[in-house]
Design a protein around this motif. Structure first.
Motif, PDB file in Angstrom:
ATOM      1  N   VAL A  27       0.834  -1.203   0.000  1.00  0.00           N
ATOM      2  CA  VAL A  27       0.000   0.000   0.000  1.00  0.00           C
ATOM      3  C   VAL A  27       0.874   1.260   0.000  1.00  0.00           C
ATOM      4  CG1 VAL A  27      -2.025   1.098   1.034  1.00  0.00           C
ATOM      5  CG2 VAL A  27      -1.658  -1.311   1.392  1.00  0.00           C
ATOM      6  N   THR A  30      -2.383   4.202  -3.186  1.00  0.00           N
ATOM      7  CA  THR A  30      -3.712   3.602  -3.185  1.00  0.00           C
ATOM      8  C   THR A  30      -4.669   4.488  -3.962  1.00  0.00           C
ATOM      9  OG1 THR A  30      -5.470   2.730  -1.788  1.00  0.00           O
ATOM     10  CG2 THR A  30      -4.330   4.673  -0.972  1.00  0.00           C
ATOM     11  N   THR A  35      -4.157  -0.862  -5.411  1.00  0.00           N
ATOM     12  CA  THR A  35      -3.001  -0.400  -4.649  1.00  0.00           C
ATOM     13  C   THR A  35      -1.726  -0.791  -5.374  1.00  0.00           C
ATOM     14  OG1 THR A  35      -2.864  -2.442  -3.356  1.00  0.00           O
ATOM     15  CG2 THR A  35      -4.216  -0.655  -2.448  1.00  0.00           C
ATOM     16  N   GLY A 129      -0.158   5.724   0.221  1.00  0.00           N
ATOM     17  CA  GLY A 129      -0.790   4.843   1.186  1.00  0.00           C
ATOM     18  C   GLY A 129      -0.053   4.815   2.517  1.00  0.00           C
TER      19      GLY A 129
END
Length: 156
Positions: A27, A30, A35, A129
């Motif tokens: 991640v 994202t 992702t 992310g």
């Protein structure tokens, strides 16, 4: 002194856990459709599909420095325990601190490379992310623990 050593070890282990999670978990970026990270690009279009990540030089550089940061941080923790039992009274943990500071510089380098190069590769609708954020959080933790190791003197 025992509480200080325990605090230093906990700080080091917390940084090491953040390094492992940020390097392994998928991640780093994202978006609505999937992702991406250093190793895989996963999409949710009609099911969950993962493909190998980009093979560009910059992503390989990020992979390399993140792995180096984990290696140096693990070595630093091992060296700390070795020096804890072998270092003379009044000695400083220079080698341990040096390895930990290098680990922090490696993770910083990886995060900077990813920050600079990802706009060319990541769609504009995607955002960074939590693995990317954890890498940035691991940097000051590793740097602070490395500086504490350098300052720390061994007592009886």
């Amino acid at each position: 002194m025992l509480l200080l050593l325990l605090g230093i070890i906990l700080l080091h282990v917390a940084g090491l856990v953040l390094l492992f999670v940020s390097t392994i978990v998928s991640v780093w970026t994202t978006g609505e459709t999937g992702t991406a990270d250093l190793w895989l690009n996963c999409t949710t279009d009609g099911g969950y599909h993962c493909n190998p990540g980009s093979s560009g030089e910059w992503i390989q550089a990020v992979q390399a420095v993140m792995i180096l940061s984990i290696i140096f941080s693990c070595l630093s923790l091992f060296l700390f325990f070795c020096q804890l039992f072998t270092l003379q009274k009044g000695g400083r943990f220079f080698l341990t601190g040096t390895f930990q500071i290098l680990a922090s510089l490696f993770v910083m380098s990886g995060a900077i490379i990813y920050t600079v190069m990802s706009p060319q590769w990541v769609p504009g609708t995607d955002r960074f992310g939590y693995s990317y954020i954890l890498a940035w959080v691991a940097f000051p933790l590793a740097l602070i623990s490395g500086l504490i190791y350098v300052i720390l003197r061994k007592r009886e």
